[in-house]
Design a protein around this motif. Structure first.
Motif, mmCIF file in Angstrom:
data_model
loop_
_atom_site.group_PDB
_atom_site.id
_atom_site.type_symbol
_atom_site.label_atom_id
_atom_site.label_comp_id
_atom_site.label_asym_id
_atom_site.label_seq_id
_atom_site.Cartn_x
_atom_site.Cartn_y
_atom_site.Cartn_z
ATOM 1 N N LEU A 31 29.044 -75.080 53.629
ATOM 2 C CA LEU A 31 30.377 -74.663 54.064
ATOM 3 C C LEU A 31 30.506 -73.147 54.067
ATOM 4 N N ARG A 32 29.830 -72.493 53.118
ATOM 5 C CA ARG A 32 29.852 -71.028 53.048
ATOM 6 C C ARG A 32 29.312 -70.422 54.350
ATOM 7 N N ARG A 33 28.173 -70.923 54.803
ATOM 8 C CA ARG A 33 27.598 -70.410 56.048
ATOM 9 C C ARG A 33 28.495 -70.728 57.235
ATOM 10 N N MET A 34 29.010 -71.942 57.262
ATOM 11 C CA MET A 34 29.905 -72.331 58.366
ATOM 12 C C MET A 34 31.089 -71.378 58.462
ATOM 13 N N ALA A 35 31.720 -71.128 57.328
ATOM 14 C CA ALA A 35 32.914 -70.289 57.312
ATOM 15 C C ALA A 35 32.629 -68.909 57.875
#
Length: 325
Positions: free
Chosen positions: A134-138
């Motif tokens: 989710l960190r990368r997605m954000a």
């Protein structure tokens, strides 16, 4: 005289885990003159194929190793530090955090494209970029939105071969992985773009390993401590303190990086950057602080907590509950 038995090093079964544990095993052999035997342990995260954000990422790759330590099945364990919960259990000690590998995220894309090229030139509309984070997605989505680029982030699981295979089979245009893992298994040549930390901040502790043993085994802990890198330890301590103060687990959309700022050959300060965002990139809280290089873990903890407090004041708490994709 009876030879000392081999030390038992617990490791996950993946190729990456076995490789990085093998490096630590060799270092311990050099230190002690004793044989080190790798003991393969299967974690909950290895057998449950649901997305990490759905099964709860905190500790899913380390609990089985820690259980094996406490039961005496193994003498010490090697973890990827970014997988460790921020709370250290009673009875266990992080004896060493060796020198960190490259903390950046990287892209492996079709046709050798960089992230900017891929997102700007996708012939089918939005470029499909796979990641388990989710960190990368954000951060990727936020960057794309602010620069007029078109991407679609796709949740994936699996080992490095599986993830890269999605690109080779044409199912995805690219995948995002950690540089450190690819470097350790000798596959950094497949990287098409090293993502700047100005675009994507890594997970707290990314690129670092944690060597853990029981606190009661003081002799082994003292030996393993010789593998410790003090600069890496204070940097990742600050990053993990930020994560803990945000009350976020290792599957939360939190990035952090502490790096040294130098004037020529002289290190002057440490900069800590942190980010929290919604997976679609529509909301992002990103702040940094710079100060003297911490001379102790306590100072590093304070640095992380101070930046976390500023991020919470800017609305980071409202983004922390996002788990479902």
């Amino acid at each position: 005289m009876t030879a000392e038995r081999a030390l038992r090093l617990g490791t996950r079964r993946s190729k990456l885990a076995m490789t990085q544990s093998g490096h630590v095993a060799e270092a311990v052999r050099q230190l002690t003159g004793r044989e080190v035997e790798l003991v393969e342990i299967t974690s909950y995260g290895d057998v449950n194929r649901a997305h990490i954000s759905q099964i709860g990422g905190t500790g899913i790759f380390v609990t089985a190793l820690r259980d094996a330590l406490e039961s005496g099945e193994i003498d010490f364990a090697v973890h990827s530090l970014k997988d460790l919960p921020t709370a250290q259990p009673d009875g266990l000690t992080l004896a060493a955090i060796p020198e960190r590998e490259d903390p950046r995220d990287v892209l492996i894309a079709r046709d050798g494209l960089t992230f900017i090229e891929l997102a700007a030139q996708s012939p089918t509309g939005a470029a499909r970029v796979g990641t388990g984070s989710l960190r990368r997605m954000a951060q990727l989505n936020a960057y794309a939105k602010s620069h007029g680029l078109r991407i679609e982030t796709v949740p994936i699981r699996g080992n490095i071969d599986t993830r890269i295979g999605y690109v080779h089979k044409g199912e995805l245009d690219a995948v995002v992985l950690a540089a450190a893992g690819l470097n350790r298994i000798g596959r950094s040549g497949e990287v098409t773009d090293f993502l700047s930390t100005d675009i994507v901040l890594p997970a707290p502790g990314q690129g670092a390993l944690a060597v853990e043993c029981t606190a009661r085994n003081g002799e082994l802990a003292a030996t393993l401590a010789e593998l410790d890198d003090p600069v890496t330890r204070v940097a990742v301590t600050a990053e993990r303190a930020l994560l803990a103060a945000l009350e976020a687990g290792c599957s939360a959309p939190v990035g952090a990086l502490a790096d040294l700022l130098a004037d020529g050959q002289i290190v002057k300060e440490m900069r800590l950057r942190g980010v929290v965002g919604s997976a679609d990139g529509s909301e992002l809280v990103q702040l940094s602080t710079t100060g003297p290089v911490p001379s102790s873990e306590d100072e590093a903890l304070a640095l992380g907590r101070e930046l976390a407090a500023e991020m919470l004041a800017k609305g980071a708490a409202g983004l922390m509950g996002e788990r479902a994709l």
